[in-house]
Write a protein that holds these residues in place. Structure first.
Motif, PDB file in Angstrom:
ATOM      1  N   TRP A 239      35.909  -2.518  27.464  1.00 16.44           N
ATOM      2  CA  TRP A 239      36.290  -3.808  26.904  1.00 16.44           C
ATOM      3  C   TRP A 239      35.758  -4.886  27.846  1.00 16.44           C
ATOM      4  O   TRP A 239      35.942  -4.798  29.067  1.00 16.44           O
ATOM      5  CB  TRP A 239      37.804  -3.904  26.774  1.00 16.44           C
ATOM      6  N   ASN A 240      35.070  -5.861  27.303  1.00 17.90           N
ATOM      7  CA  ASN A 240      34.492  -6.957  28.088  1.00 17.90           C
ATOM      8  C   ASN A 240      33.645  -6.457  29.254  1.00 17.90           C
ATOM      9  O   ASN A 240      33.699  -6.994  30.363  1.00 17.90           O
ATOM     10  CB  ASN A 240      35.579  -7.895  28.608  1.00 17.90           C
ATOM     11  N   GLY A 241      32.887  -5.386  29.040  1.00 21.06           N
ATOM     12  CA  GLY A 241      31.975  -4.890  30.054  1.00 21.06           C
ATOM     13  C   GLY A 241      32.617  -4.064  31.162  1.00 21.06           C
ATOM     14  O   GLY A 241      31.939  -3.667  32.104  1.00 21.06           O
ATOM     15  N   LYS A 242      33.903  -3.787  31.060  1.00 20.04           N
ATOM     16  CA  LYS A 242      34.589  -3.007  32.087  1.00 20.04           C
ATOM     17  C   LYS A 242      35.144  -1.728  31.471  1.00 20.04           C
ATOM     18  O   LYS A 242      35.592  -1.738  30.322  1.00 20.04           O
ATOM     19  CB  LYS A 242      35.714  -3.831  32.714  1.00 20.04           C
ATOM     20  N   ILE A 243      35.127  -0.638  32.233  1.00 15.88           N
ATOM     21  CA  ILE A 243      35.623   0.647  31.738  1.00 15.88           C
ATOM     22  C   ILE A 243      37.065   0.839  32.204  1.00 15.88           C
ATOM     23  O   ILE A 243      37.383   0.633  33.378  1.00 15.88           O
ATOM     24  CB  ILE A 243      34.737   1.806  32.229  1.00 15.88           C
ATOM     25  N   TYR A 244      37.919   1.246  31.262  1.00 14.28           N
ATOM     26  CA  TYR A 244      39.337   1.496  31.537  1.00 14.28           C
ATOM     27  C   TYR A 244      39.648   2.961  31.244  1.00 14.28           C
ATOM     28  O   TYR A 244      39.100   3.537  30.303  1.00 14.28           O
ATOM     29  CB  TYR A 244      40.213   0.598  30.656  1.00 14.28           C
ATOM     30  N   PRO A 245      40.566   3.576  32.009  1.00 13.14           N
ATOM     31  CA  PRO A 245      40.871   4.988  31.788  1.00 13.14           C
ATOM     32  C   PRO A 245      41.737   5.249  30.556  1.00 13.14           C
ATOM     33  O   PRO A 245      41.769   6.360  30.050  1.00 13.14           O
ATOM     34  CB  PRO A 245      41.606   5.392  33.063  1.00 13.14           C
ATOM     35  N   SER A 246      42.454   4.227  30.073  1.00 13.75           N
ATOM     36  CA  SER A 246      43.343   4.447  28.930  1.00 13.75           C
ATOM     37  C   SER A 246      43.411   3.191  28.068  1.00 13.75           C
ATOM     38  O   SER A 246      43.122   2.080  28.522  1.00 13.75           O
ATOM     39  CB  SER A 246      44.753   4.804  29.413  1.00 13.75           C
TER      40      SER A 246
END
Length: 163
Positions: A125-132
């Motif tokens: 989301w918005n160029g950033k990776i999140y684990p969940s």
């Protein structure tokens, strides 16, 4: 002089821990007396000591820290046995697992369309990776959310449950 509003006192965890520790040392007769004080009625005669202890300890915690919300209470009431509750939880997880990498999830929040892409290693989301998805929902809203519920994945019935 302006009025000052004082909120409710914070629960005293240390006092609660001491009270529960005292319950552990009580025999069955003393636990029955304590039940009578907490619930305002006599306990069922068939309850064993360890059940009396657990129920009284739970009630003390719930009174001081807050009880289950209505949705959790309904889930537990409707689950029947522990085995059935486990099966229901597994069904909920299956509904979320079916989201494959490459899937795009959308949600409008505060007048802006939010788009999340599912990756093999998480969500972007918005160029950033999140684990969940919950971390993504937190980044979007600034408050804690259940990510699958935020994106509407928990509201849709699974194909297996409609058959």
């Amino acid at each position: 002089m302006p009025r000052v509003r004082v909120g409710p006192a914070l629960p005293d965890r240390a006092a609660l821990d001491v009270e529960i520790a005292r319950l552990r040392d009580l025999d069955i007769v003393a636990l029955r007396r304590r039940w009578h004080i907490v619930f305002g009625r006599r306990p069922p005669p068939h309850l064993l000591r360890h059940l009396l202890f657990r129920i009284v300890a739970y009630r003390l915690q719930a009174d001081q820290l807050g009880d289950l919300d209505n949705a959790s209470r309904r889930l537990l009431d409707g689950s029947g046995s522990p085995e059935k509750a486990g099966q229901n939880a597994a069904t909920l997880v299956r509904r979320i697992v079916n989201v494959r990498p490459g899937t795009s999830l959308s949600r409008e929040w505060n007048g802006h369309m939010q788009q999340v892409t599912v990756l093999p290693e998480g969500f972007t989301w918005n160029g950033k990776i999140y684990p969940s998805l919950s971390k993504v929902a937190f980044a979007i809203t600034g408050t804690r959310w259940n990510g699958p519920r935020f994106f509407g994945l928990r509201d849709k019935p699974s194909p297996r449950s409609s058959a």
